[in-house]
Design a protein around this motif. Sequence first.
Motif, PDB file in Angstrom:
ATOM      1  N   PRO A 193      46.764  53.156  37.388  1.00 32.08           N
ATOM      2  CA  PRO A 193      45.998  52.494  38.480  1.00 32.08           C
ATOM      3  C   PRO A 193      46.723  51.089  38.866  1.00 32.08           C
ATOM      4  N   THR A 194      46.497  50.827  39.984  1.00 34.89           N
ATOM      5  CA  THR A 194      46.943  49.204  40.353  1.00 34.89           C
ATOM      6  C   THR A 194      45.668  48.404  40.436  1.00 34.89           C
ATOM      7  N   TRP A 195      44.632  48.510  39.651  1.00 36.76           N
ATOM      8  CA  TRP A 195      43.569  47.624  40.013  1.00 36.76           C
ATOM      9  C   TRP A 195      43.999  45.973  39.683  1.00 36.76           C
ATOM     10  N   CYS A 196      43.105  45.352  40.115  1.00 36.71           N
ATOM     11  CA  CYS A 196      43.043  43.926  40.012  1.00 36.71           C
ATOM     12  C   CYS A 196      42.979  43.303  38.724  1.00 36.71           C
ATOM     13  N   SER A 197      43.078  42.156  38.237  1.00 37.35           N
ATOM     14  CA  SER A 197      43.044  41.643  36.911  1.00 37.35           C
ATOM     15  C   SER A 197      41.772  41.149  36.567  1.00 37.35           C
ATOM     16  N   ILE A 198      41.189  40.970  35.321  1.00 35.15           N
ATOM     17  CA  ILE A 198      40.064  40.585  35.036  1.00 35.15           C
ATOM     18  C   ILE A 198      39.743  39.233  35.716  1.00 35.15           C
ATOM     19  N   GLU A 199      40.738  38.115  35.721  1.00 32.56           N
ATOM     20  CA  GLU A 199      40.689  36.755  36.354  1.00 32.56           C
ATOM     21  C   GLU A 199      40.296  37.123  37.864  1.00 32.56           C
ATOM     22  N   GLN A 200      40.875  37.960  38.522  1.00 34.53           N
ATOM     23  CA  GLN A 200      40.341  38.203  39.853  1.00 34.53           C
ATOM     24  C   GLN A 200      39.108  38.605  40.276  1.00 34.53           C
ATOM     25  N   ALA A 201      39.001  39.388  39.203  1.00 39.71           N
ATOM     26  CA  ALA A 201      37.453  39.964  39.491  1.00 39.71           C
ATOM     27  C   ALA A 201      36.477  38.997  39.281  1.00 39.71           C
ATOM     28  N   VAL A 202      36.786  38.425  38.064  1.00 43.84           N
ATOM     29  CA  VAL A 202      35.680  36.996  37.841  1.00 43.84           C
ATOM     30  C   VAL A 202      35.560  36.404  39.025  1.00 43.84           C
ATOM     31  N   GLU A 203      36.830  35.957  39.380  1.00 46.24           N
ATOM     32  CA  GLU A 203      36.961  34.805  40.396  1.00 46.24           C
ATOM     33  C   GLU A 203      36.151  35.171  41.807  1.00 46.24           C
ATOM     34  N   ALA A 204      36.354  36.414  42.230  1.00 50.52           N
ATOM     35  CA  ALA A 204      35.746  36.911  43.365  1.00 50.52           C
ATOM     36  C   ALA A 204      34.208  36.915  43.265  1.00 50.52           C
ATOM     37  N   ILE A 205      33.861  37.184  42.107  1.00 54.10           N
ATOM     38  CA  ILE A 205      32.322  37.510  41.511  1.00 54.10           C
ATOM     39  C   ILE A 205      31.949  36.023  41.904  1.00 54.10           C
ATOM     40  N   HIS A 206      32.376  35.190  41.123  1.00 54.87           N
ATOM     41  CA  HIS A 206      31.987  33.923  41.233  1.00 54.87           C
ATOM     42  C   HIS A 206      32.172  33.113  42.755  1.00 54.87           C
ATOM     43  N   ALA A 207      32.956  33.491  43.474  1.00 54.19           N
ATOM     44  CA  ALA A 207      33.165  33.026  44.629  1.00 54.19           C
ATOM     45  C   ALA A 207      31.929  33.458  45.729  1.00 54.19           C
ATOM     46  N   ALA A 208      31.391  34.489  45.336  1.00 54.61           N
ATOM     47  CA  ALA A 208      30.234  35.077  46.155  1.00 54.61           C
ATOM     48  C   ALA A 208      29.111  34.629  45.466  1.00 54.61           C
ATOM     49  N   GLY A 209      29.027  33.638  44.400  1.00 50.59           N
ATOM     50  CA  GLY A 209      27.786  33.051  43.959  1.00 50.59           C
ATOM     51  C   GLY A 209      27.277  34.100  42.657  1.00 50.59           C
ATOM     52  N   GLY A 210      28.010  34.914  42.351  1.00 52.25           N
ATOM     53  CA  GLY A 210      27.364  35.938  41.195  1.00 52.25           C
ATOM     54  C   GLY A 210      27.995  35.619  39.614  1.00 52.25           C
ATOM     55  N   THR A 211      27.322  36.622  39.010  1.00 59.75           N
ATOM     56  CA  THR A 211      27.580  36.441  37.414  1.00 59.75           C
ATOM     57  C   THR A 211      28.571  37.536  37.045  1.00 59.75           C
ATOM     58  N   ALA A 212      29.481  37.335  36.120  1.00 61.59           N
ATOM     59  CA  ALA A 212      30.413  38.240  35.949  1.00 61.59           C
ATOM     60  C   ALA A 212      30.081  38.795  34.250  1.00 61.59           C
ATOM     61  N   VAL A 213      30.123  40.203  34.149  1.00 65.98           N
ATOM     62  CA  VAL A 213      29.777  40.640  33.041  1.00 65.98           C
ATOM     63  C   VAL A 213      30.992  41.735  32.552  1.00 65.98           C
ATOM     64  N   MET A 214      31.259  41.646  31.137  1.00 66.34           N
ATOM     65  CA  MET A 214      32.283  42.813  30.831  1.00 66.34           C
ATOM     66  C   MET A 214      31.312  43.868  30.462  1.00 66.34           C
ATOM     67  N   ALA A 215      31.562  45.053  31.160  1.00 64.12           N
ATOM     68  CA  ALA A 215      30.892  46.325  30.977  1.00 64.12           C
ATOM     69  C   ALA A 215      31.071  46.980  29.686  1.00 64.12           C
ATOM     70  N   HIS A 216      30.217  47.670  28.989  1.00 59.24           N
ATOM     71  CA  HIS A 216      30.430  48.450  27.975  1.00 59.24           C
ATOM     72  C   HIS A 216      31.530  48.000  27.040  1.00 59.24           C
ATOM     73  N   PRO A 217      31.432  46.984  26.276  1.00 58.23           N
ATOM     74  CA  PRO A 217      32.623  46.468  25.331  1.00 58.23           C
ATOM     75  C   PRO A 217      32.903  47.646  24.312  1.00 58.23           C
ATOM     76  N   ILE A 218      31.922  48.247  23.811  1.00 53.92           N
ATOM     77  CA  ILE A 218      32.153  49.361  22.791  1.00 53.92           C
ATOM     78  C   ILE A 218      32.789  50.617  23.051  1.00 53.92           C
ATOM     79  N   ARG A 219      32.741  50.880  24.771  1.00 49.81           N
ATOM     80  CA  ARG A 219      33.584  51.999  25.040  1.00 49.81           C
ATOM     81  C   ARG A 219      34.792  51.947  25.363  1.00 49.81           C
ATOM     82  N   TYR A 220      35.664  50.972  25.077  1.00 46.29           N
ATOM     83  CA  TYR A 220      37.025  50.809  25.352  1.00 46.29           C
ATOM     84  C   TYR A 220      37.975  51.690  24.302  1.00 46.29           C
ATOM     85  N   ASP A 221      37.335  51.893  23.274  1.00 44.01           N
ATOM     86  CA  ASP A 221      38.236  52.446  22.035  1.00 44.01           C
ATOM     87  C   ASP A 221      39.076  51.648  21.551  1.00 44.01           C
TER      88      ASP A 221
END
Length: 301
Positions: A193-221
Motif C-alpha cells: 500500500p501507499t499509505w501516509c507516514s505515522i508522522e503525517q497521520a499524527v500531524e493531521a490529527i493534531h491539526a484537527a485538535g485531536g489525540t493520536a493513539v497507536m492502535a493495537h500494538p500487540i497485533r503487529y506481530d
Amino acid sequence: MALLSTTDFPLIIEKRDGFSHGRIDLHSHTHCSDGSLSPQTLLDRAVNYQIDVLAITDHDTVAGLDIAQRYINDQNVPIKLISGIEISTAWQGFEIHIVGLNFDKNNATLLKLITNQQQAREQRAVTIGEKLAKCGFPDAYHDAKKLAGEGSITRAHFAKVLLQQGHVSTMQKAFDQYLGKKGRNTQKAYVKPTWCSIEQAVEAIHAAGGTAVMAHPIRYDLSAKWLRRLIVHFKESAGDGLEIVLPQMNPQQRKTMLNYCLEYDLHASTGSDFHHPNKWSDLGRNLILPDGAKPIWALWQ
Ligand code: AMP
Ligand code: MN
Ligand code: MN
Ligand code: MN
C-alpha cells in the motif's frame, strides 16, 4: 474543541454475562468501512451494552460520524460520541494503524489526508482485483466494490467476497492464501500500500485538535525489539497514547503495554475494535484500564 467534564467519563465497571464491561469504548467500526452494522445499529447496540462513551473509528473515513451524531440528537440516544478515525500508515515495511480521537471532523488538513488515503485504497483495490483475476476470480474487484458501497474499500471486503463465493472456508484463510503478508512473505494478491507516514497521520490529527493513539500494538506481530522501535518512533512523531487494553489480552501483555506507557510517558486508550457481532468480543467487553495508566480522556478534560 469543547472541554469535556469528568462526568462524561464515568468509570463504573460492571460484571455482566461473565465479562467485565467498561463504559468507554474508543475503537469501533461501521459499514462506512469494514464493519457490518450501520452507525445507527451500532449505537443501539452500544446502548444495550450500557456504553456511555463511544468512538466510531472507521478506516480512513469520517463518513459515519455525522450520521451517528444526527441519530443521537434525533432519538435522544444516551451516548457521548467521540469523533474517531483509524488511519493506515506505512512504517519500515509494516502497516501501522493510528487512531485519531476527539478532533474537528471538518478540518481541512485532516480531510486532505483522508482524500489521499481514499485514493490509495482505491488504487490498491484495483491492483488487488487484477491479481485476484489472475488467480481465477475475475469479478473480485467488482464484487468487493459492491460490498463496500460508498464506504472505504478494505481487504476485508475482498476476503468476504472470496468467502461468500466459496473460494476459501474462512476470512482468515483469505488473508493466509491471497491477501495477507506474514513477515517478508507476501501472498498472491498482496499489494504494497501507499499509505501516509505515522508522522503525517499524527500531524493531521493534531491539526484537527485531536489525540493520536497507536492502535493495537500487540497485533503487529513484531519482536520486542521492533515494537520498542515503533513506540519510540511514535513518541518522536508526537503521538499521545497507546491502545493498551483490547479484548483477549493476557495479563502479561497488559503489564508489558502498561510499562511502555509509563516508560515513554504515553497515555492509555482502550477499545474493542468491534466490526461485527461474534462470540469472542463485543462493545465494551473486558475494557478496563489498569491502575497506574493515564487515561487518554484525561487529555480532554
Ligand atoms: P485494509 O485496511 O484494507 O488493509 O484491511 C484490513 C482489515 O482487514 C483489518 O482492519 C481487519 O478488519 C481485516 N483483517 C485483517 N487481517 C485479517 C484476518 N487475518 N482475518 C480477518 N480479517 C482481517
Ligand atoms: Mn477493519
Ligand atoms: Mn486496526
Ligand atoms: Mn480497527
